[in-house]
Design a protein around this motif. Structure first.
Motif, short mmCIF file in Angstrom:
data_model
loop_
_atom_site.label_atom_id
_atom_site.label_comp_id
_atom_site.label_asym_id
_atom_site.label_seq_id
_atom_site.Cartn_x
_atom_site.Cartn_y
_atom_site.Cartn_z
N ASN B 136 0.71 -1.45 -0.14
CA ASN B 136 0.11 0.07 0.03
C ASN B 136 0.85 1.07 -0.01
O ASN B 136 0.21 2.29 0.01
CB ASN B 136 -0.74 -0.02 1.27
CG ASN B 136 -1.58 -1.17 1.37
OD1 ASN B 136 -2.11 -1.97 0.65
ND2 ASN B 136 -1.39 -1.94 2.54
N ASN B 157 -0.98 -8.37 1.37
CA ASN B 157 -1.47 -7.02 1.47
C ASN B 157 -1.80 -6.80 2.82
O ASN B 157 -2.70 -7.18 3.50
CB ASN B 157 -2.75 -6.78 0.71
CG ASN B 157 -3.21 -5.50 0.61
OD1 ASN B 157 -3.89 -5.04 1.33
ND2 ASN B 157 -2.24 -4.55 0.30
N HIS B 159 -2.37 -4.68 6.51
CA HIS B 159 -3.35 -3.27 6.78
C HIS B 159 -4.57 -3.47 5.79
O HIS B 159 -5.18 -2.39 5.39
CB HIS B 159 -2.65 -1.92 6.70
CG HIS B 159 -1.51 -1.56 7.44
ND1 HIS B 159 -1.58 -1.20 8.73
CD2 HIS B 159 -0.14 -1.66 7.06
CE1 HIS B 159 -0.32 -1.16 9.13
NE2 HIS B 159 0.52 -1.18 8.27
N LEU B 161 -7.98 -3.25 4.32
CA LEU B 161 -9.03 -2.32 4.64
C LEU B 161 -10.39 -2.79 3.71
O LEU B 161 -10.27 -2.86 2.67
CB LEU B 161 -8.84 -0.96 4.28
CG LEU B 161 -8.39 -0.01 5.21
CD1 LEU B 161 -8.25 1.59 4.74
CD2 LEU B 161 -9.52 0.16 6.61
N ARG B 174 -9.14 -0.95 -1.89
CA ARG B 174 -8.18 -2.12 -1.57
C ARG B 174 -8.69 -3.08 -2.60
O ARG B 174 -7.83 -3.63 -3.38
CB ARG B 174 -7.85 -2.43 -0.43
CG ARG B 174 -6.71 -3.10 -0.14
CD ARG B 174 -5.54 -2.31 -0.10
NE ARG B 174 -5.48 -1.00 0.49
CZ ARG B 174 -4.89 -1.41 1.83
NH1 ARG B 174 -4.71 -2.15 2.45
NH2 ARG B 174 -5.31 -0.31 2.70
N GLU B 194 -5.59 -5.42 10.31
CA GLU B 194 -4.81 -5.33 11.20
C GLU B 194 -5.10 -6.22 12.40
O GLU B 194 -6.43 -6.05 12.98
CB GLU B 194 -4.99 -3.69 11.78
CG GLU B 194 -4.45 -2.79 10.64
CD GLU B 194 -4.46 -1.36 10.85
OE1 GLU B 194 -5.31 -1.05 11.63
OE2 GLU B 194 -3.81 -0.79 10.01
#
Lengths: 236, 236
Positions: B136, B157, B159, B161, B174, B194
């Motif tokens: 990201n 990938n 984090h 979201l 995303r 996360e």
């Protein structure tokens, strides 16, 4: 005589593709009945044909016909003879890779610098800066270089987003990312919010649209500039 | 015998740096009194020294001493003799560039594949995948390649979201970005939210943490996998 529009986005929320820009585009492309469209950024991975058709429908509203660059057997000649050029958004890495693959960077730069009216949105705006180091896109392909057209002497960050103080997400804010950029690079960056655009007329660069923009200078605190500000002071 | 933790983030909202991972790290690094820290990703552009000191403070809580890789005159030897290695988050492009610059990719890969316990968070997790094409991060420097360690046979990938249905922002979600990735690449991608992490024990890869993860396969509809699922089926 440069005539360039560098827009943060093609589409503002609640409005159709390119709709908010059409009055400006009518004036910008007044001498062109046909627009050469560079569909290389392929948003959501759509084909060059689909993307060109979508763009053709939008430009019909101001009586322009759109031809995709992929339709020409010699894309360099197509750029040289174009009366107006539009590079659409999508993925900046895909766009720049394809421009390098077809060796179009010098031709595109020369023709726009010599007066062919140009419109970029999103990825098509990123490539107007010195490099694509400040794109928001995912690096889904590996271009031979991050150097871009350098039509303006700074970098663009389109779709600029202000930090959300209520966010619980731990990913970096846009401001943090651009400040990280300045640990390794010195050129100015302009954060263009959606609906904002830069209008370049020869050597004059003005902020247009309804919103202020955010300026990031190396080793300086970021600050806002208001609509109609001349940005000619932004130099590497 | 591989022993790898690939974490989405170093920090979950409302908790200190690495805090949520410490019980797992105590077991993971049980044979190491000293942890070799790779501070190359430089979050917010902080120095290697500052980042190592921050990490040292966190690891003190489980009685480990942290040494930064930048402290060693021969970083290859430091990796070869390490009893535990942690690569912290920050900017994936900066991290990978520095690993290439010091020619550390083969050494790091070999030692982790031969059993040195490894922890990656965020950027340090991205490099565990086949490539960094699904980071990201902003591409603030240009690495000589996007190829990474390939400790797992897919891309990460971090984090991850979920799309925000109330958003008026026109930037790509995303999910859209990863689907664009799959127009040009075929390897699987795992979106780690996360608080989630992968635990690799030899050839077994399990999802850990409290949240499901999202799996993106080439030409397939994305879907969720639950905690404790074995991800050994994810292969290029």
């Amino acid at each position: 005589m440069k005539e360039i529009i560098i827009a943060s986005t093609s589409t503002v929320h609640g409005s159709g593709y390119l709709e908010y820009l059409l009055p400006d585009l009518e004036a910008h492309f007044k001498l062109a009945t046909e627009i050469l469209f560079i569909p290389y950024a392929r948003p959501s991975g759509i084909s060059h044909e689909e993307y060109t058709e979508k763009t053709n429908i939008a430009f019909k509203k101001i009586n322009k016909v759109v031809k995709g660059l992929h339709e020409f057997s010699n894309p360099k000649d197509a750029i040289k003879s174009a009366k107006g050029i539009f590079t659409g958004g999508g993925n900046t890495f895909v766009l720049l890779s394809q421009l390098y693959k077809n060796d179009l960077i010098p031709t595109l730069k020369n023709n726009v610098e010599n007066g062919t009216p140009y419109l970029g949105t999103s990825a098509g705006s990123n490539i107007c800066g010195l490099t694509i180091h400040t794109t928001n896109d995912m690096p889904i392909v590996y271009p031979p270089s991050f150097k871009a057209l350098g039509l303006v002497p700074f970098n663009i960050n389109p779709h600029y987003l202000d930090p959300d103080p209520s966010s619980t997400h731990m990913g970096e804010t846009r401001e943090t990312r651009i400040q990280e950029f300045h640990k390794f690079n010195t050129q100015p960056v302009i954060g263009l919010r959606e609906g904002s655009f830069l209008k370049v007329t020869d050597n004059d660069i003005k902020l247009k649209g309804k919103l202020s923009a955010r300026i990031f200078l190396h080793n300086k605190t970021p600050y806002e500039v208001e609509v109609n500000t001349s940005l000619n002071f932004l130099k590497q």
